[in-house]
Design a protein around this motif. Structure first.
Motif, mmCIF file in Angstrom:
data_model
loop_
_atom_site.group_PDB
_atom_site.id
_atom_site.type_symbol
_atom_site.label_atom_id
_atom_site.label_comp_id
_atom_site.label_asym_id
_atom_site.label_seq_id
_atom_site.Cartn_x
_atom_site.Cartn_y
_atom_site.Cartn_z
ATOM 1 N N PRO A 217 51.020 -42.500 105.396
ATOM 2 C CA PRO A 217 50.790 -41.147 104.873
ATOM 3 C C PRO A 217 50.433 -40.203 106.008
ATOM 4 C CG PRO A 217 48.891 -42.547 104.453
ATOM 5 C CD PRO A 217 49.951 -43.439 105.021
ATOM 6 N N GLY A 218 50.846 -38.944 105.886
ATOM 7 C CA GLY A 218 50.534 -37.948 106.907
ATOM 8 C C GLY A 218 49.124 -37.413 106.775
ATOM 9 N N PRO A 219 48.626 -36.736 107.804
ATOM 10 C CA PRO A 219 47.234 -36.251 107.796
ATOM 11 C C PRO A 219 46.920 -35.258 106.684
ATOM 12 C CG PRO A 219 48.445 -35.414 109.702
ATOM 13 C CD PRO A 219 49.296 -36.469 109.087
ATOM 14 N N LEU A 220 47.854 -34.350 106.387
ATOM 15 C CA LEU A 220 47.592 -33.380 105.320
ATOM 16 C C LEU A 220 47.570 -34.070 103.965
ATOM 17 C CD1 LEU A 220 47.206 -30.442 104.428
ATOM 18 C CD2 LEU A 220 49.706 -30.260 104.248
ATOM 19 N N THR A 221 48.531 -34.954 103.722
ATOM 20 C CA THR A 221 48.590 -35.672 102.453
ATOM 21 C C THR A 221 47.374 -36.574 102.280
ATOM 22 O OG1 THR A 221 50.997 -35.544 102.314
ATOM 23 C CG2 THR A 221 49.938 -37.373 101.160
ATOM 24 N N LEU A 222 46.928 -37.213 103.344
ATOM 25 C CA LEU A 222 45.704 -38.018 103.279
ATOM 26 C C LEU A 222 44.501 -37.154 102.915
ATOM 27 C CD1 LEU A 222 46.157 -40.421 106.309
ATOM 28 C CD2 LEU A 222 45.529 -41.149 103.996
ATOM 29 N N ALA A 223 44.371 -36.022 103.584
ATOM 30 C CA ALA A 223 43.207 -35.168 103.356
ATOM 31 C C ALA A 223 43.180 -34.596 101.942
ATOM 32 C CB ALA A 223 43.187 -34.038 104.386
ATOM 33 N N LEU B 299 38.679 -32.631 108.457
ATOM 34 C CA LEU B 299 39.100 -33.855 107.775
ATOM 35 C C LEU B 299 40.550 -34.183 108.113
ATOM 36 C CD1 LEU B 299 38.648 -36.143 105.723
ATOM 37 C CD2 LEU B 299 39.233 -34.521 103.907
ATOM 38 N N ILE B 300 41.423 -33.183 108.060
ATOM 39 C CA ILE B 300 42.829 -33.394 108.402
ATOM 40 C C ILE B 300 42.949 -33.887 109.839
ATOM 41 C CG2 ILE B 300 45.095 -32.307 108.647
ATOM 42 C CD1 ILE B 300 44.152 -30.214 106.579
ATOM 43 N N SER B 301 42.211 -33.251 110.737
ATOM 44 C CA SER B 301 42.275 -33.601 112.155
ATOM 45 C C SER B 301 41.828 -35.030 112.412
ATOM 46 C CB SER B 301 41.405 -32.625 112.962
ATOM 47 O OG SER B 301 41.440 -32.945 114.335
ATOM 48 N N ASP B 302 40.752 -35.481 111.744
ATOM 49 C CA ASP B 302 40.261 -36.838 111.974
ATOM 50 C C ASP B 302 41.149 -37.902 111.338
ATOM 51 O OD1 ASP B 302 38.228 -36.073 113.606
ATOM 52 O OD2 ASP B 302 36.606 -36.922 112.389
ATOM 53 N N LEU C 180 45.445 -42.408 112.214
ATOM 54 C CA LEU C 180 46.886 -42.567 112.378
ATOM 55 C C LEU C 180 47.291 -42.849 113.820
ATOM 56 C CD1 LEU C 180 48.153 -39.776 109.952
ATOM 57 C CD2 LEU C 180 48.041 -42.243 109.542
ATOM 58 N N GLU C 181 46.774 -42.076 114.745
ATOM 59 C CA GLU C 181 47.167 -42.281 116.139
ATOM 60 C C GLU C 181 46.734 -43.639 116.683
ATOM 61 O OE1 GLU C 181 47.484 -37.571 117.448
ATOM 62 O OE2 GLU C 181 45.836 -38.795 118.224
ATOM 63 N N PRO C 182 45.491 -44.084 116.466
ATOM 64 C CA PRO C 182 45.123 -45.437 116.927
ATOM 65 C C PRO C 182 45.955 -46.527 116.267
ATOM 66 C CG PRO C 182 43.157 -44.155 116.434
ATOM 67 C CD PRO C 182 44.326 -43.355 115.937
ATOM 68 N N LEU C 183 46.297 -46.346 115.001
ATOM 69 C CA LEU C 183 47.080 -47.362 114.306
ATOM 70 C C LEU C 183 48.494 -47.445 114.878
ATOM 71 C CD1 LEU C 183 47.515 -49.456 112.156
ATOM 72 C CD2 LEU C 183 47.869 -47.628 110.479
ATOM 73 N N VAL D 20 49.367 -25.573 104.601
ATOM 74 C CA VAL D 20 50.627 -26.039 105.171
ATOM 75 C C VAL D 20 50.634 -25.816 106.679
ATOM 76 C CG1 VAL D 20 53.108 -25.603 105.293
ATOM 77 C CG2 VAL D 20 51.976 -25.786 103.067
ATOM 78 N N LYS D 21 50.135 -24.674 107.124
ATOM 79 C CA LYS D 21 50.081 -24.386 108.560
ATOM 80 C C LYS D 21 49.169 -25.373 109.283
ATOM 81 C CE LYS D 21 51.088 -19.442 108.182
ATOM 82 N NZ LYS D 21 50.557 -18.062 108.348
ATOM 83 N N LEU D 22 48.043 -25.731 108.647
ATOM 84 C CA LEU D 22 47.150 -26.733 109.243
ATOM 85 C C LEU D 22 47.852 -28.088 109.348
ATOM 86 C CD1 LEU D 22 43.685 -26.037 107.519
ATOM 87 C CD2 LEU D 22 44.318 -25.612 109.897
ATOM 88 N N GLY D 23 48.588 -28.445 108.291
ATOM 89 C CA GLY D 23 49.311 -29.705 108.312
ATOM 90 C C GLY D 23 50.364 -29.748 109.403
ATOM 91 N N ILE D 24 51.097 -28.650 109.578
ATOM 92 C CA ILE D 24 52.110 -28.571 110.629
ATOM 93 C C ILE D 24 51.460 -28.690 112.006
ATOM 94 C CG2 ILE D 24 53.741 -27.026 111.773
ATOM 95 C CD1 ILE D 24 54.958 -28.142 109.303
ATOM 96 N N LYS D 25 50.327 -28.014 112.192
ATOM 97 C CA LYS D 25 49.637 -28.068 113.482
ATOM 98 C C LYS D 25 49.241 -29.497 113.834
ATOM 99 C CE LYS D 25 45.275 -26.954 113.890
ATOM 100 N NZ LYS D 25 43.981 -26.215 113.997
ATOM 101 N N GLU D 26 48.690 -30.219 112.863
ATOM 102 C CA GLU D 26 48.281 -31.605 113.128
ATOM 103 C C GLU D 26 49.493 -32.495 113.390
ATOM 104 O OE1 GLU D 26 45.295 -32.650 113.707
ATOM 105 O OE2 GLU D 26 44.449 -30.676 113.298
#
Length: 331
Positions: free
Chosen positions: A136-142, A156-159, A165-168, A197-203
């Motif tokens: 799952p992507g960061p926005l969808t997770l958050a 929350l999205i950023s973490d 996601l990145e460590p995994l 949506v803009k936050l999700g794209i940024k992440e």
């Protein structure tokens, strides 16, 4: 011409797999016996894909309950809550309840699971394959989390991205992962604001930059909504393969996003994962031709969303048909 048939996300559990889970939960088989059964089921899926001419795929996520579980069981700072509806589907998942700062557990099983599936795939196919890992992507997770800790949704999205996601993905890259398949239906879901949506794209731009540096390609799958709502924002993540759900209300105009926003790597979601009706072969061919005419240099053709919304027998027929239609472009 680079046109390939693909399997995305999960594959429906067969009667055999369903019985495995039932026997495990009632103590009739050991965890070792369960694992051997799952490996057999994955091997059977790979044999179906091989016969169908599909060499880019997942392992069907047969060890997963949904796109979130069991991932969230191996995240520190998270508790698993009760059942929550997955968008407007008659499908429910256990939501993550965030109680403290997120961090991927060192004890997660995903490294071993991917390694085993990759070994099985190489044994069955023998030739060149791409085994993807869906996440799952960061926005969808958050947006599907119950947040009891973070002061802002942005944090929350950023973490979810940087601490999970990145460590995994880095872990999985050490055992052969070359492509990660990120599921972000929240990017196109009608109830998500433009600001989010803009936050999700940024992440996602941060994520793509990170994983590309460790040699992992990114596919971003959006579904249950039109990619057209992203407009010019899509250019920021166009380095990835972008999924287009061709079974939304705007399906007649979604392909134009390829031309309008200069997308040259796309996954056409021509197989409807929420409908048991078989797709029209002529329509699939036209979608592929149109994508090529609009300038796409890489065209992947597969299911728009998780296939476990439909029965296994129907999913297998759809995949066989997909492979047959796409073979016309690869001969």
């Amino acid at each position: 011409m680079n046109v390939r048939a693909v399997l995305n996300a999960s594959y429906p559990r067969s009667e055999f797999v369903a019985k495995l889970y039932s026997k495990l939960s009632t103590g009739k088989i050991t965890s070792e016996e369960f694992e051997r059964g799952i490996e057999k089921a994955i091997s059977d899926l790979f044999k179906l894909l091989n016969r169908s001419g599909i060499s880019i795929f997942t392992d069907g996520m047969l060890r997963w309950d949904d796109i979130f579980n069991p991932l969230i069981k191996f995240i520190r700072g998270v508790k698993v809550n009760g059942l929550v509806r997955f968008y407007d589907n008659n499908f429910f998942f256990r939501a993550p309840v965030v109680e403290s700062r997120l961090k991927l557990s060192d004890e997660h099983p995903f490294r071993n699971w991917f390694k085993k599936s990759l070994e099985l795939a190489k044994k069955i196919f023998g030739g060149e394959i791409v085994l993807k890992q869906p996440l799952p992507g960061p926005l969808t997770l958050a947006l599907n989390s119950i947040n009891n800790y973070y002061d802002s949704l942005e944090s929350l999205i950023s973490d979810w991205r940087s601490e999970v996601l990145e460590p995994l993905v880095k872990d999985l890259s050490n055992v052969g992962l070359g492509v990660v398949e990120i599921h972000e239906p929240s990017l196109v879901w009608r109830d998500v604001s433009n600001e989010l949506v803009k936050l999700g794209i940024k992440e996602l731009t941060y994520f793509i930059d990170y994983v590309s540096k460790i040699g992992v390609d990114v596919w971003i799958l959006t579904y249950f909504g039109s990619l057209r709502r992203l407009k010019e924002l899509i250019a920021e993540i166009s380095k990835a393969v972008i999924g287009l759900d061709l079974h939304t209300r705007e399906k007649g105009r979604i392909l134009s996003s390829i031309k309008n926003y200069g997308l040259d790597r796309v996954m056409l979601g021509v197989i409807d994962a929420r409908n048991t009706l078989m797709e029209n072969s002529v329509w699939i061919k036209r979608a592929i031709v149109k994508a090529l005419e609009y300038g796409a240099r890489e065209v992947y053709v597969g299911n728009n969303a998780q296939l476990d919304f439909i029965p296994e027998i129907i999913a297998s027929k759809k995949l066989r048909k997909l492979g047959k239609v796409v073979s016309i472009f690869t001969e």
